[in-house]
Write an enzyme that holds these catalytic residues in place. Structure first.
Site, PDB file in Angstrom:
ATOM      1  N   ARG A  76       1.141  -0.728   0.135  1.00  0.00           N
ATOM      2  CA  ARG A  76       0.682   0.523   0.114  1.00  0.00           C
ATOM      3  C   ARG A  76       0.790   1.031  -0.267  1.00  0.00           C
ATOM      4  O   ARG A  76       0.662   2.474  -1.010  1.00  0.00           O
ATOM      5  CB  ARG A  76      -0.618  -0.040   0.854  1.00  0.00           C
ATOM      6  CG  ARG A  76      -1.580   1.475   0.784  1.00  0.00           C
ATOM      7  CD  ARG A  76      -3.270   1.184   1.747  1.00  0.00           C
ATOM      8  NE  ARG A  76      -3.026   0.160   3.682  1.00  0.00           N
ATOM      9  CZ  ARG A  76      -2.509   1.032   4.299  1.00  0.00           C
ATOM     10  NH1 ARG A  76      -2.633   2.006   4.355  1.00  0.00           N
ATOM     11  NH2 ARG A  76      -2.685  -0.229   5.403  1.00  0.00           N
ATOM     12  N   TYR A 129     -15.579  15.993 -16.456  1.00  0.00           N
ATOM     13  CA  TYR A 129     -15.956  14.672 -16.123  1.00  0.00           C
ATOM     14  C   TYR A 129     -16.325  14.417 -15.558  1.00  0.00           C
ATOM     15  O   TYR A 129     -16.566  15.622 -14.609  1.00  0.00           O
ATOM     16  CB  TYR A 129     -14.110  13.809 -16.607  1.00  0.00           C
ATOM     17  CG  TYR A 129     -15.188  12.352 -15.948  1.00  0.00           C
ATOM     18  CD1 TYR A 129     -14.886  11.562 -17.273  1.00  0.00           C
ATOM     19  CD2 TYR A 129     -14.472  11.373 -14.958  1.00  0.00           C
ATOM     20  CE1 TYR A 129     -15.146  10.189 -16.772  1.00  0.00           C
ATOM     21  CE2 TYR A 129     -14.672  10.349 -14.391  1.00  0.00           C
ATOM     22  CZ  TYR A 129     -15.382   9.355 -15.764  1.00  0.00           C
ATOM     23  OH  TYR A 129     -15.435   8.584 -15.377  1.00  0.00           O
ATOM     24  N   ASP A 212      -6.487  18.253 -15.262  1.00  0.00           N
ATOM     25  CA  ASP A 212      -7.056  16.690 -15.452  1.00  0.00           C
ATOM     26  C   ASP A 212      -6.445  17.107 -17.466  1.00  0.00           C
ATOM     27  O   ASP A 212      -6.983  17.542 -18.040  1.00  0.00           O
ATOM     28  CB  ASP A 212      -8.017  16.275 -15.526  1.00  0.00           C
ATOM     29  CG  ASP A 212      -9.067  15.439 -16.154  1.00  0.00           C
ATOM     30  OD1 ASP A 212      -7.818  14.626 -16.975  1.00  0.00           O
ATOM     31  OD2 ASP A 212     -10.029  14.693 -15.784  1.00  0.00           O
ATOM     32  N   LYS A 237      -7.378   5.858 -20.229  1.00  0.00           N
ATOM     33  CA  LYS A 237      -7.384   6.145 -21.340  1.00  0.00           C
ATOM     34  C   LYS A 237      -6.463   5.795 -21.825  1.00  0.00           C
ATOM     35  O   LYS A 237      -6.316   4.564 -22.422  1.00  0.00           O
ATOM     36  CB  LYS A 237      -7.903   7.268 -20.915  1.00  0.00           C
ATOM     37  CG  LYS A 237      -9.367   7.395 -20.408  1.00  0.00           C
ATOM     38  CD  LYS A 237     -10.141   6.698 -20.434  1.00  0.00           C
ATOM     39  CE  LYS A 237     -11.299   7.292 -18.966  1.00  0.00           C
ATOM     40  NZ  LYS A 237     -12.117   8.176 -18.685  1.00  0.00           N
TER      41      LYS A 237
HETATM   42  C1  LIG Z   1     -12.305   8.527 -17.696  1.00  0.00           C
HETATM   43  C2  LIG Z   1     -11.670  10.125 -16.621  1.00  0.00           C
HETATM   44  C3  LIG Z   1     -12.117  10.286 -15.391  1.00  0.00           C
HETATM   45  C4  LIG Z   1     -11.912   9.010 -14.857  1.00  0.00           C
HETATM   46  O1  LIG Z   1     -11.265   8.198 -14.687  1.00  0.00           O
HETATM   47  P1  LIG Z   1     -10.986   6.728 -14.071  1.00  0.00           P
HETATM   48  O2  LIG Z   1      -9.534   6.010 -14.469  1.00  0.00           O
HETATM   49  O3  LIG Z   1     -12.318   6.528 -14.707  1.00  0.00           O
HETATM   50  O4  LIG Z   1     -11.999   6.738 -12.426  1.00  0.00           O
HETATM   51  C5  LIG Z   1     -11.204  11.701 -14.835  1.00  0.00           C
HETATM   52  N1  LIG Z   1     -10.885  12.557 -16.649  1.00  0.00           N
HETATM   53  C6  LIG Z   1     -11.225  12.135 -17.633  1.00  0.00           C
HETATM   54  C7  LIG Z   1     -11.372  13.656 -18.092  1.00  0.00           C
HETATM   55  C8  LIG Z   1     -11.321  11.258 -17.832  1.00  0.00           C
HETATM   56  O5  LIG Z   1     -11.797  10.745 -19.515  1.00  0.00           O
END
Ligand SMILES: *Cc1c(COP(=O)(O)O)cnc(C)c1O
Length: 428
Positions: A76, A129, A212, A237
């Site tokens: 962890r 998001y 982000d 992603k």
């Molecule tokens: C998918 C996404 C998230 C969340 O990510 P997870 O891996 O699904 O928890 C946050 N910000 C953006 C822009 C995303 O496309």
């Protein structure tokens, strides 16, 4: 802060893509294995009680970090696969440090919980998001944390207007930006947010900027180099890139990332060894994947823009100098990316949902699924799927309407993808 002492070859700084197969891993520590083994273990054996004590003292900050390497204790806290991955991920953004998480949402949630206190306000771009929107608007207020939004692709002074609201300027602790925004590809000027945060910071209170960067990073946009404090990813992603794992990351200066890792340790939101190993595999092809996907997306965006059944295409590569976002795009994006969103042309009197659904149901090569950035092309309906959580009036105000479809372009032959879009649009 930007890191600049990465490995060189005869004085030549090596590119990140050249280091993705080797950086941070010594094969001779693992029987010569050219790839790091998966360290599928929860805990690590100490050589002596004294060594265990010393490792804990370093982990708890009682001994200076860096002087001695922090030994492995418990997965962890740290794990070889996680540590190699974090070191390699810093290279693209030239970050001092990186923390990898079990999901993009756990990266964002852990970071916000570390940075914010009751009474603070988050100023954020919109749209966000869906999960981030829910966290900021519905969960953080339960802990006394307020929020104020400003529109991506808006006027240059929208952020100033948001900051000028009563109680916001004194209480703002964080400007949280998503650019390009999911799902509309709307852009936010990162430099303007950094300037606003600097103006509002005082000697006792530093206003931070977190970006982000899931849609364009870490190849095509570098917020830390524009002065942002932190950059966040859903590594599910593009970084993962094969739609076979869930993970997230946060990068920035070592002192901030250290604090965020302390919060991660207590919440248990780190990535596990197997996910970290898969991400190391993914990083080796990140550049070729992202470049090929963006090249395909350019062609698809142009095809859609000329199609009679398509009303509007949201793609940075189609921006004209007179469009909102054009100047921001030129200033901060290195590619147009591979996310293409468009509105189908709706019949008189229809909101467009029926037309969008007919299109989605007719696709044969594209998969009908949420998520993005993987090797396979995906299509989804933001209004009823990824952004269904966003309040209805907010969805409509941001242009997330029933006629909108979001595409993530993968690695298939673009001509095959265009053939699929062509036949599916016939059913609209
Ligand atoms: C998918 C996404 C998230 C969340 O990510 P997870 O891996 O699904 O928890 C946050 N910000 C953006 C822009 C995303 O496309």
């Amino acid at each position: 802060m930007i890191q600049d002492d990465y490995p060189t070859l005869d004085g030549r700084p090596l590119s990140p893509e050249s280091l993705m197969m080797s950086y941070g891993y010594d094969p001779h520590l693992s029987e010569g294995a050219v790839k790091p083994p998966i360290f599928q273990t929860s805990t690590f054996v100490f050589r002596s009680a004294e060594e265990g004590k010393a490792f804990f003292e370093i982990a708890m900050g009682e001994r200076p970090r860096g002087a001695e390497p922090m030994g492995l204790i418990y997965s962890r806290l740290n794990n070889p696969n996680l540590e190699i991955l974090e070191d390699r991920l810093t290279l693209w953004d030239r970050a001092e440090a990186c923390a990898v998480f079990s999901s993009g949402m756990s990266a964002i949630a852990t970071t916000l919980l570390y940075l914010l206190n009751p009474g603070d306000v988050v100023v954020h771009s919109e749209p966000l998001y869906g999960g981030t929107d829910y966290l900021i608007k519905r969960i953080l207020p339960r802990f006394g944390i307020g929020h104020a939004g400003f529109r991506a692709n808006g006027q240059a002074d929208d952020i100033q207007t948001a900051l000028a609201q009563p109680e916001v300027a004194e209480r703002v602790a964080l400007i949280f930006v998503e650019t390009p925004a999911n799902p509309t590809n709307a852009l936010v000027d990162i430099g303007a947010c950094v300037a606003a945060a600097r103006t509002l910071s005082t000697p006792t209170k530093r206003v931070r900027v977190a970006v982000d960067n899931t849609f364009l990073g870490p190849l095509f946009q570098h917020p830390l180099q524009m002065g942002a404090d932190l950059v966040l990813y859903s590594a599910t992603k593009f970084i993962g890139g094969h739609s076979d794992l869930i993970a997230g990351a946060c990068l920035g200066p070592a002192d901030l990332i250290d604090g965020i890792k302390g919060m991660r340790l207590m919440l248990g939101t780190m990535a596990d060894a197997h996910t970290s190993w898969l991400l190391l595999r993914s990083l080796e092809t990140l550049k070729v994947r992202m470049e090929a996907q963006a090249a395909g997306a350019c062609r698809i965006a142009r095809f859609l823009a000329h199609h009679a059944k398509v009303e509007w295409v949201y793609y940075p590569g189609l921006l004209e100098p007179s469009d909102a976002g054009y100047d921001i795009f030129k200033k901060q994006c290195l590619s147009t990316g591979s996310m293409v969103t468009f509105n189908v042309r709706a019949m008189e009197g229809s909101d467009g949902e029926a037309e969008a659904f007919r299109f989605l149901n007719a696709l044969r090569l594209f998969h009908l699924a949420v998520s993005l950035g993987g090797t396979e092309s995906l299509a989804e309906h933001p209004y009823t799927m990824t952004h269904a959580d966003v309040a209805l009036e907010d969805r409509l105000a941001m242009g997330i309407t029933p006629k909108m479809v979001r595409l993530s372009i993968g690695l298939e032959n673009p001509d095959d993808l265009i053939a699929d879009l062509e036949q599916a649009l016939r059913s609209v």
